[in-house]
Design a protein around this motif. Structure first.
Motif, mmCIF file in Angstrom:
data_model
loop_
_atom_site.group_PDB
_atom_site.id
_atom_site.type_symbol
_atom_site.label_atom_id
_atom_site.label_comp_id
_atom_site.label_asym_id
_atom_site.label_seq_id
_atom_site.Cartn_x
_atom_site.Cartn_y
_atom_site.Cartn_z
ATOM 1 N N TYR A 149 0.827 -1.206 0.000
ATOM 2 C CA TYR A 149 0.000 0.000 0.000
ATOM 3 C C TYR A 149 0.861 1.255 0.000
ATOM 4 O O TYR A 149 1.919 1.297 0.642
ATOM 5 C CB TYR A 149 -0.891 0.041 1.243
ATOM 6 C CG TYR A 149 -1.992 -0.992 1.247
ATOM 7 C CD1 TYR A 149 -3.198 -0.761 0.600
ATOM 8 C CD2 TYR A 149 -1.821 -2.216 1.900
ATOM 9 C CE1 TYR A 149 -4.209 -1.703 0.599
ATOM 10 C CE2 TYR A 149 -2.826 -3.172 1.908
ATOM 11 C CZ TYR A 149 -4.022 -2.906 1.248
ATOM 12 O OH TYR A 149 -5.025 -3.839 1.254
ATOM 13 N N LEU A 192 -3.801 1.638 6.013
ATOM 14 C CA LEU A 192 -5.168 1.176 6.157
ATOM 15 C C LEU A 192 -5.871 2.042 7.207
ATOM 16 O O LEU A 192 -5.227 2.669 8.035
ATOM 17 C CB LEU A 192 -5.193 -0.295 6.569
ATOM 18 C CG LEU A 192 -4.619 -1.272 5.532
ATOM 19 C CD1 LEU A 192 -4.584 -2.687 6.086
ATOM 20 C CD2 LEU A 192 -5.409 -1.228 4.238
ATOM 21 N N ASP A 233 -8.745 1.063 2.211
ATOM 22 C CA ASP A 233 -9.708 0.203 2.900
ATOM 23 C C ASP A 233 -10.567 -0.576 1.904
ATOM 24 O O ASP A 233 -10.959 -1.718 2.166
ATOM 25 C CB ASP A 233 -10.603 1.031 3.823
ATOM 26 C CG ASP A 233 -9.906 1.395 5.125
ATOM 27 O OD1 ASP A 233 -8.751 0.974 5.325
ATOM 28 O OD2 ASP A 233 -10.521 2.102 5.951
ATOM 29 N N ASN A 245 -8.476 -3.446 0.800
ATOM 30 C CA ASN A 245 -8.396 -4.421 1.880
ATOM 31 C C ASN A 245 -9.691 -5.212 2.026
ATOM 32 O O ASN A 245 -9.668 -6.397 2.381
ATOM 33 C CB ASN A 245 -8.066 -3.713 3.195
ATOM 34 C CG ASN A 245 -7.801 -4.694 4.325
ATOM 35 O OD1 ASN A 245 -6.986 -5.606 4.208
ATOM 36 N ND2 ASN A 245 -8.507 -4.516 5.435
ATOM 37 N N GLN A 292 -9.760 -9.205 2.193
ATOM 38 C CA GLN A 292 -10.358 -9.978 3.279
ATOM 39 C C GLN A 292 -11.457 -10.902 2.765
ATOM 40 O O GLN A 292 -11.656 -12.002 3.291
ATOM 41 C CB GLN A 292 -10.905 -9.034 4.351
ATOM 42 C CG GLN A 292 -9.834 -8.197 5.038
ATOM 43 C CD GLN A 292 -8.648 -9.031 5.512
ATOM 44 O OE1 GLN A 292 -8.830 -10.066 6.161
ATOM 45 N NE2 GLN A 292 -7.441 -8.594 5.190
ATOM 46 N N SER A 305 -0.366 -7.470 4.448
ATOM 47 C CA SER A 305 -0.452 -6.068 4.023
ATOM 48 C C SER A 305 0.775 -5.321 4.489
ATOM 49 O O SER A 305 1.134 -5.391 5.670
ATOM 50 C CB SER A 305 -1.707 -5.403 4.621
ATOM 51 O OG SER A 305 -2.876 -6.053 4.186
#
Length: 358
Positions: free
Chosen positions: A48, A52, A59, A62, A66, A78
């Protein structure tokens, strides 16, 4: 020689990151764990350019990762970083760790994948939000210009609704971005075209914070645009963006969210959000590795038609404004979206973007 230099770079930069507290997080066990059938889990590392918790671009990515952990049984790590040095060292470190897939979560990673990717020809890479022309890299881009066209049109219509508290008589709207990079210019190109489609004489204020991680800077720039007459400002700034939305609430003005649905971040102050399905991009490329359909050297371009970008449904602001809610904005945006999909409206791209550039 390149491989040796890469190893040295990892050693030096990882030592630096330990000294200054580099951030990373894991989903699932590390070290090559196995699934229920005894097969080695697919190991994915996401690099990234920021942190986050931005309630925006990172996000969203992510969320896709997930989902892949839950549905596909992969293992995800991450790596977060705020500076270019951290981004590069994180990428090279991931290369040396032997992940099955390394995802550069934004266009800021592209140059480092271009530089180091050829040194790891057996590693699969993906880059989101731009294109890297290498045989072991799959690229995923978005028609953020199309979504931003709708956002600009909505802003241009909203700034005329002077019966709504906080909307002045000036036909001025604003736009605040994070880093001054090409993909954000593609956002702005669409935003400007959409606004001027509604009103050719509208004035648009533009500013870049120069960072993805400074909400205070975002707030400062946004408040300055409100002082110059804007009554609605679009946020395109990732972790800097919460400051933009907070400024709208504090000033009694309005904002437009980005990437994720941010309408509830400051309820009643967010007109809509331009959603960019980074979550889908992340999930799909992980799924391609799991299904052994990964296609290096290719680019996917997710437009309005494929659901890659869209506006939220205005439900939160509608509840806040009640009878004063301007339904005509929703109806017009729906009409414009249909015309874009049908090709009746062609939204311009910033140089180097668009399906023809892929």
């Amino acid at each position: 020689m390149k491989k040796i230099l890469s190893v040295l770079l990892v050693a030096v930069m990882c030592f630096s990151l330990v000294a200054c507290g580099g951030s990373d997080s894991d989903s699932g066990a590390s070290g090559g764990s196995s699934d229920e059938k005894g097969k080695d889990k697919i190991r994915v590392c996401i690099v990234y350019t920021g942190n986050l918790g931005d309630k925006s671009y990172n996000d969203s990515c992510n969320e896709g990762a997930q989902r892949a952990v839950e549905e596909l049984g992969v293992e995800v790590k991450s790596l977060e970083g705020a500076t270019a040095e951290e981004w590069e060292s994180n990428l090279v470190s991931a290369c040396e760790e032997g992940y099955d897939l390394i995802i550069g979560a934004s266009s800021n990673i592209a140059d480092y994948i271009t530089e180091h990717g050829p040194n790891y020809p057996e590693t699969k890479f993906a880059v989101i939000d731009t294109t890297v022309d290498l045989d072991n890299v799959q690229s995923i881009s978005f028609a953020q210009n199309q979504g931003s066209f709708l956002a600009g049109a909505a802003a241009a219509m909203f700034t005329t609704k002077t019966d709504i508290e906080g909307v002045n008589k000036e036909k001025i709207i604003g736009w605040v971005g994070g880093m001054d990079i090409p993909v954000l210019h593609d956002f702005y190109t669409g935003y400007e075209q959409g606004a001027k489609y509604i009103d050719p004489d509208i004035k648009i204020l533009q500013a870049f914070a120069g960072t993805w991680t400074d909400p205070l800077k975002g707030k400062e720039l946004t408040l300055a645009q409100y002082e110059q007459g804007a009554d609605i400002v679009m946020n395109v700034a990732s972790g800097t963006g919460p400051g933009i939305l907070e400024a709208a609430k504090e000033a009694g003005k309005y904002a437009i969210g980005v990437d994720l649905n941010q309408d509830n971040d400051q309820p009643g102050s967010i007109l809509t959000s331009m959603v960019k399905r980074v979550d889908n991009a992340c999930y799909l490329v992980i799924e391609s590795v799991v299904n052994d359909t990964f296609a290096g050297g290719t680019t996917q371009y997710l437009s309005l038609e494929e659901g890659g970008v869209s506006l939220t449904d205005f439900a939160v602001i509608k509840e806040s404004l009640g009878d004063k809610f301007p339904q005509d904005i929703v109806d017009k945006c729906d009409e414009l979206a249909e015309k874009i999909i049908a090709g009746e409206i062609v939204v311009e791209n910033y140089e180097g973007f668009g399906p023809e550039a892929q």
